[in-house]
Design a protein around this motif. Structure first.
Motif, PDB file in Angstrom:
ATOM      1  N   ILE A  29     -26.138   5.962  -2.272  1.00 26.48           N
ATOM      2  CA  ILE A  29     -26.694   5.958  -1.648  1.00 26.48           C
ATOM      3  C   ILE A  29     -26.434   5.244  -0.202  1.00 26.48           C
ATOM      4  O   ILE A  29     -25.739   4.356  -0.476  1.00 26.48           O
ATOM      5  N   LEU A  30     -26.720   5.788   0.534  1.00 27.56           N
ATOM      6  CA  LEU A  30     -26.326   4.920   2.123  1.00 27.56           C
ATOM      7  C   LEU A  30     -27.672   4.911   2.809  1.00 27.56           C
ATOM      8  O   LEU A  30     -28.660   4.542   3.026  1.00 27.56           O
ATOM      9  N   LEU A  31     -27.236   3.518   3.510  1.00 28.68           N
ATOM     10  CA  LEU A  31     -28.203   2.624   4.620  1.00 28.68           C
ATOM     11  C   LEU A  31     -28.059   2.509   5.557  1.00 28.68           C
ATOM     12  O   LEU A  31     -26.536   1.570   5.182  1.00 28.68           O
ATOM     13  N   HIS A  32     -28.461   2.576   6.212  1.00 25.89           N
ATOM     14  CA  HIS A  32     -28.276   2.947   8.079  1.00 25.89           C
ATOM     15  C   HIS A  32     -28.568   1.008   8.291  1.00 25.89           C
ATOM     16  O   HIS A  32     -28.907   0.274   7.161  1.00 25.89           O
ATOM     17  N   GLY A  33     -28.083   1.107   9.468  1.00 24.92           N
ATOM     18  CA  GLY A  33     -28.029  -0.112   9.647  1.00 24.92           C
ATOM     19  C   GLY A  33     -29.355  -0.486  11.282  1.00 24.92           C
ATOM     20  O   GLY A  33     -30.336   0.179  10.856  1.00 24.92           O
ATOM     21  N   VAL A  34     -29.667  -2.105  11.737  1.00 27.51           N
ATOM     22  CA  VAL A  34     -30.877  -1.875  12.277  1.00 27.51           C
ATOM     23  C   VAL A  34     -30.804  -1.027  13.475  1.00 27.51           C
ATOM     24  O   VAL A  34     -30.372  -0.893  14.386  1.00 27.51           O
ATOM     25  N   GLY A  35     -32.149  -0.028  13.895  1.00 26.59           N
ATOM     26  CA  GLY A  35     -32.326   0.453  15.020  1.00 26.59           C
ATOM     27  C   GLY A  35     -31.949   1.621  14.205  1.00 26.59           C
ATOM     28  O   GLY A  35     -32.317   2.789  15.658  1.00 26.59           O
ATOM     29  N   SER A  36     -31.303   1.996  13.564  1.00 28.57           N
ATOM     30  CA  SER A  36     -31.242   3.701  13.523  1.00 28.57           C
ATOM     31  C   SER A  36     -31.834   4.064  12.550  1.00 28.57           C
ATOM     32  O   SER A  36     -33.165   3.897  12.188  1.00 28.57           O
ATOM     33  N   ASN A  37     -31.666   5.509  11.371  1.00 28.19           N
ATOM     34  CA  ASN A  37     -32.084   5.834  10.631  1.00 28.19           C
ATOM     35  C   ASN A  37     -30.835   6.400   9.464  1.00 28.19           C
ATOM     36  O   ASN A  37     -29.679   6.826   9.326  1.00 28.19           O
ATOM     37  N   ASP A  38     -32.136   7.354   8.874  1.00 30.31           N
ATOM     38  CA  ASP A  38     -31.704   7.900   7.614  1.00 30.31           C
ATOM     39  C   ASP A  38     -30.302   9.274   7.616  1.00 30.31           C
ATOM     40  O   ASP A  38     -29.234   9.706   7.480  1.00 30.31           O
ATOM     41  N   ALA A  39     -30.939  10.027   8.818  1.00 30.44           N
ATOM     42  CA  ALA A  39     -30.190  10.868   9.276  1.00 30.44           C
ATOM     43  C   ALA A  39     -29.000  10.631   9.660  1.00 30.44           C
ATOM     44  O   ALA A  39     -27.544  11.528  10.284  1.00 30.44           O
ATOM     45  N   ASN A  40     -28.629   9.690  10.809  1.00 29.48           N
ATOM     46  CA  ASN A  40     -27.380   8.968  11.024  1.00 29.48           C
ATOM     47  C   ASN A  40     -26.559   8.544  10.590  1.00 29.48           C
ATOM     48  O   ASN A  40     -24.916   9.663  10.299  1.00 29.48           O
ATOM     49  N   MET A  41     -26.426   7.899   9.677  1.00 30.59           N
ATOM     50  CA  MET A  41     -25.831   7.864   7.906  1.00 30.59           C
ATOM     51  C   MET A  41     -25.507   9.134   7.638  1.00 30.59           C
ATOM     52  O   MET A  41     -24.170   9.206   7.089  1.00 30.59           O
TER      53      MET A  41
END
Length: 221
Positions: A29-41
């Motif tokens: 499971i990929l978990l993104h940072g604040v202000g980012s999103n699932d597509a970025n990861m």
């Protein structure tokens, strides 16, 4: 309602199916940072080991178009100050997401890994250290371990099988490098000895960091 009831996952997510077909693939499971999103990861999902079912989850808080988070954080004092209630709710949400994901995806419940960047790394620590029976390993990239979570951390006996990879840039201006070394020292005190990698870089996932994380994921058993 029974606590064992599996429901439809409440978090939006993206999927890369395993490239190596097995009856019960391991889950990453990929978990993104604040202000980012699932597509970025998810943009580097195809670089991840073929054996994994890769799921990139979107944080429950919406800050704006394409901007999400797991909890609110204030940097105005020069140190991150979190919304503790939101952080605890997010920890529980991720654990429930893993359980409910079984209603839509096929994976080995005993082979669940988390890879998180920044706030996603924070959540990786929070979930795995409090419920180590449900997580086999975590890769924390440019994150920190919340002091607010330490009272909830499981006993060393429960934690002993948890595998941990940590990467952090020495020039990180968002979550400063000492957050990483402090986490390593704390984990060592629990009998955990993370695979710790440092880089001369800022708050980012650079190609070397990704390469080292992939190597670690390939090596975990």
């Amino acid at each position: 309602m029974s606590n064992s009831t599996i429901e439809k996952p409440q978090l939006h997510y993206l999927v890369r199916n395993p490239k190596i077909k097995t009856e019960k693939p391991p889950l990453l499971i990929l978990l993104h940072g604040v202000g980012s999103n699932d597509a970025n990861m998810f943009s580097f999902a195809d670089s991840l080991p073929d054996k994994f079912l890769v799921v990139s989850a979107r944080g429950p808080l919406t800050f704006g178009p394409g901007s999400y988070a797991w909890f609110q954080v204030d940097f105005s004092t020069g140190r991150p100050v979190i919304n503790e209630n939101q952080a605890e709710a997010a920890r529980k949400t991720i654990l429930k997401f893993i359980k409910d994901l079984k209603s839509e995806q096929n994976f080995d419940e005993n082979e669940v890994y988390l890879l998180g960047f920044s706030q996603g790394g924070i959540m990786s620590y929070s979930v795995a250290l409090t419920e180590p029976e449900k997580i086999k390993g975590i890769a924390v990239m440019s994150g920190r371990l919340l002091p607010e979570v330490k009272p909830l951390v499981a006993s060393p006996e429960r934690l002993k099988k948890l595998q941990i990879f940590i990467s952090h840039g020495k020039e990180d201006q968002v979550l400063h490098y000492p957050f990483a070394t402090d986490a390593v020292s704390y984990l060592d005190s629990l009998g955990l000895h993370p695979d710790f990698h440092t880089y001369h870089d800022n708050h980012t996932i650079n190609p070397d960091m990704l390469h080292d994380a992939v190597q670690w994921l390939n090596s975990v058993q």
